[in-house]
Structure formats: C-alpha cells, structure tokens
Design a protein around this motif. Structure first.
Motif, short mmCIF file in Angstrom:
data_model
loop_
_atom_site.label_atom_id
_atom_site.label_comp_id
_atom_site.label_asym_id
_atom_site.label_seq_id
_atom_site.Cartn_x
_atom_site.Cartn_y
_atom_site.Cartn_z
N GLN A 39 1.20 -0.94 -0.08
CA GLN A 39 0.18 0.15 0.34
C GLN A 39 0.82 1.14 0.13
OE1 GLN A 39 -2.54 -0.14 3.35
NE2 GLN A 39 -4.03 1.81 2.04
N ALA A 40 0.68 2.12 -0.85
CA ALA A 40 1.55 3.40 -1.12
C ALA A 40 0.89 4.90 -0.30
CB ALA A 40 1.83 3.54 -2.74
N PRO A 41 0.77 5.29 -0.47
CA PRO A 41 0.68 6.29 0.41
C PRO A 41 -0.70 7.22 -0.73
CG PRO A 41 3.07 6.67 0.84
CD PRO A 41 2.66 5.55 -0.70
N GLY A 42 -1.90 7.28 -0.04
CA GLY A 42 -2.88 7.21 -0.48
C GLY A 42 -3.76 6.23 -1.49
N LYS A 43 -2.79 5.60 -1.14
CA LYS A 43 -3.31 3.98 -2.61
C LYS A 43 -3.96 2.59 -1.52
CE LYS A 43 -0.49 5.95 -6.54
NZ LYS A 43 0.46 5.04 -7.12
N GLU A 44 -4.71 2.08 -2.17
CA GLU A 44 -5.46 0.87 -2.11
C GLU A 44 -3.89 0.25 -1.27
OE1 GLU A 44 -9.91 1.15 -3.70
OE2 GLU A 44 -8.61 -0.20 -4.64
N ARG A 45 -4.55 -0.65 -1.20
CA ARG A 45 -3.75 -2.06 -0.82
C ARG A 45 -3.53 -3.33 -2.50
NH1 ARG A 45 -3.39 -4.74 5.26
NH2 ARG A 45 -3.53 -2.66 5.47
N ASP A 46 -2.42 -3.53 -2.54
CA ASP A 46 -2.86 -3.83 -3.85
C ASP A 46 -2.04 -5.45 -3.69
OD1 ASP A 46 -2.60 -1.11 -6.11
OD2 ASP A 46 -3.94 -2.21 -5.36
N PHE A 47 -2.03 -6.56 -4.37
CA PHE A 47 -1.91 -8.07 -3.93
C PHE A 47 -0.59 -7.78 -4.87
CE2 PHE A 47 -1.15 -11.97 -5.22
CZ PHE A 47 -0.44 -12.41 -5.81
N VAL A 48 0.68 -8.40 -4.73
CA VAL A 48 1.58 -8.98 -4.73
C VAL A 48 2.08 -9.90 -5.28
CG1 VAL A 48 4.63 -8.38 -4.58
CG2 VAL A 48 2.22 -6.71 -3.70
N ALA A 49 1.98 -10.27 -5.01
CA ALA A 49 2.63 -12.13 -4.82
C ALA A 49 2.40 -13.37 -4.11
CB ALA A 49 4.13 -12.22 -4.95
N VAL A 64 5.49 -6.28 -11.04
CA VAL A 64 6.38 -7.08 -10.56
C VAL A 64 7.37 -8.57 -11.10
CG1 VAL A 64 5.77 -5.79 -7.89
CG2 VAL A 64 5.18 -8.83 -8.69
N LYS A 65 6.11 -9.14 -12.27
CA LYS A 65 6.83 -10.21 -12.36
C LYS A 65 7.63 -9.88 -13.52
CE LYS A 65 3.15 -11.89 -14.09
NZ LYS A 65 1.74 -12.22 -14.95
N GLY A 66 9.11 -11.07 -12.85
CA GLY A 66 10.20 -10.66 -13.00
C GLY A 66 11.29 -10.08 -12.97
N ARG A 67 11.25 -9.80 -11.56
CA ARG A 67 11.30 -8.28 -10.51
C ARG A 67 11.32 -9.06 -8.96
NH1 ARG A 67 10.79 -3.20 -9.47
NH2 ARG A 67 8.28 -3.51 -9.46
N LEU A 81 10.12 -12.29 0.89
CA LEU A 81 9.78 -11.47 -0.99
C LEU A 81 10.81 -11.11 -1.51
CD1 LEU A 81 7.67 -10.97 -3.11
CD2 LEU A 81 7.24 -9.09 -1.76
N GLN A 82 12.10 -11.63 -2.52
CA GLN A 82 12.75 -11.26 -2.78
C GLN A 82 12.54 -10.03 -3.70
OE1 GLN A 82 16.35 -11.82 -2.19
NE2 GLN A 82 16.44 -10.00 -3.24
N MET A 83 13.33 -9.01 -3.36
CA MET A 83 12.67 -7.95 -4.85
C MET A 83 13.37 -7.76 -5.16
SD MET A 83 9.71 -5.92 -1.77
CE MET A 83 9.48 -4.20 -2.66
N SER A 84 14.17 -7.11 -6.19
CA SER A 84 14.57 -6.88 -7.91
C SER A 84 14.68 -5.89 -8.51
CB SER A 84 16.24 -7.77 -7.45
OG SER A 84 16.44 -9.16 -6.82
N SER A 85 16.04 -5.02 -8.45
CA SER A 85 15.07 -4.09 -9.94
C SER A 85 14.07 -3.38 -9.21
CB SER A 85 14.79 -4.96 -11.18
OG SER A 85 16.45 -5.57 -11.00
N LEU A 86 14.40 -2.33 -8.19
CA LEU A 86 13.74 -1.94 -7.96
C LEU A 86 12.92 -0.62 -7.81
CD1 LEU A 86 14.24 -2.55 -3.86
CD2 LEU A 86 11.39 -3.47 -4.69
N LYS A 87 12.01 0.03 -8.28
CA LYS A 87 12.10 1.30 -8.69
C LYS A 87 11.43 2.05 -8.34
CE LYS A 87 10.26 -0.74 -13.10
NZ LYS A 87 9.07 -2.11 -13.75
N PRO A 88 11.49 3.27 -7.39
CA PRO A 88 10.11 4.54 -7.02
C PRO A 88 9.40 4.03 -6.57
CG PRO A 88 12.19 5.80 -8.34
CD PRO A 88 11.75 4.07 -8.76
N ASP A 89 8.37 3.47 -7.73
CA ASP A 89 7.30 2.88 -7.81
C ASP A 89 6.80 2.48 -6.49
OD1 ASP A 89 6.26 3.44 -11.36
OD2 ASP A 89 6.60 5.19 -9.18
#
Length: 124
Positions: A39-49, A64-67, A81-89
């Motif tokens: 959940q990002a600020p001001g946004k809904e909680r979203d599915f990741v994995a 997030v697929k592939g990352r 949850l291994q997170m790679s190639s992270l983006k500001p988003d």
C-alpha cells in the motif's frame, strides 16, 4: 489463529534489492497459502505475490513479474519476498497475509490474517 510479523524493509536505491521476511506463529503455517500486498500513500492495498501451501505454485502482479520472487520455508514458518531491480514506484508498506480458504489468491478480502507491515522506500 496465526500471527504474522514482517521484517526486512528499509531505504534502498533504485535498481537495488531487498528481501522481506514474514514469520508466522503456530504450528499450522503449512495449511495457509501466503500472500504479499503493498500500500502506497493515498492508494489502495494491492496484490503483489502469492504462494500455495506447498510452495509449488506462485503468482505475481504484472508490475512485479520478473523482478520479485516469493518463496516459503514451512520448516521455519516463514515466507519471503525477494525484490530486485527496485523502482521508486515500489515504495510502499508491504504486508504479508495468510489464506486458508480460497483457490484465488489475489484478492485482499480472501485473506484471514495480516501482519503489521514493513516500509520499503526506493530512492531515485
């Protein structure tokens, strides 16, 4: 009842990696499919994995697929949850959740138990 505690969040630069962990209490961890949401600020909680009880099948949001990679260790009652190639988003509070009831694992409402969340901030 299952209690979930996330850890591993923090500040990371864009392009970097971080691994989140979610430790579950109790002896019934292997009965639950597990999911990660954010959940990002001001946004809904979203599915990741999500990952099935045995770890045999995994599911990812397109963004997030592939990352990102979800995995679990039932002997340690932990999901990762291994997170790679992270983006500001990808900046958000990340939550793990447990689901004992449904085949579909991408819906928020189907999860029975939630952790308190861990903040991940990706700087540009």
């Amino acid at each position: 009842q299952v209690q979930l505690v996330e850890s591993g969040g923090g500040l990371v630069q864009a392009g970097g990696s971080v691994r989140l962990s979610c430790a579950a209490s109790g002896r019934t961890f292997s009965r639950y499919a597990m999911g990660w949401f954010r959940q990002a600020p001001g946004k809904e909680r979203d599915f990741v994995a999500a990952i099935r009880r045995s770890g045999g099948s995994t599911y990812y949001a397109d963004s997030v697929k592939g990352r990102f990679t979800i995995s679990r260790d039932n002997a340690k009652n932990t999901v990762y949850l291994q997170m790679s190639s992270l983006k500001p988003d990808d900046t958000a509070v990340y939550y793990c959740a447990a689901n004992s009831r449904t085949v579909v694992l991408t819906r928020l409402r189907d999860y029975d138990y939630w952790g308190q969340g861990t903040q991940v901030t990706v700087s540009s």
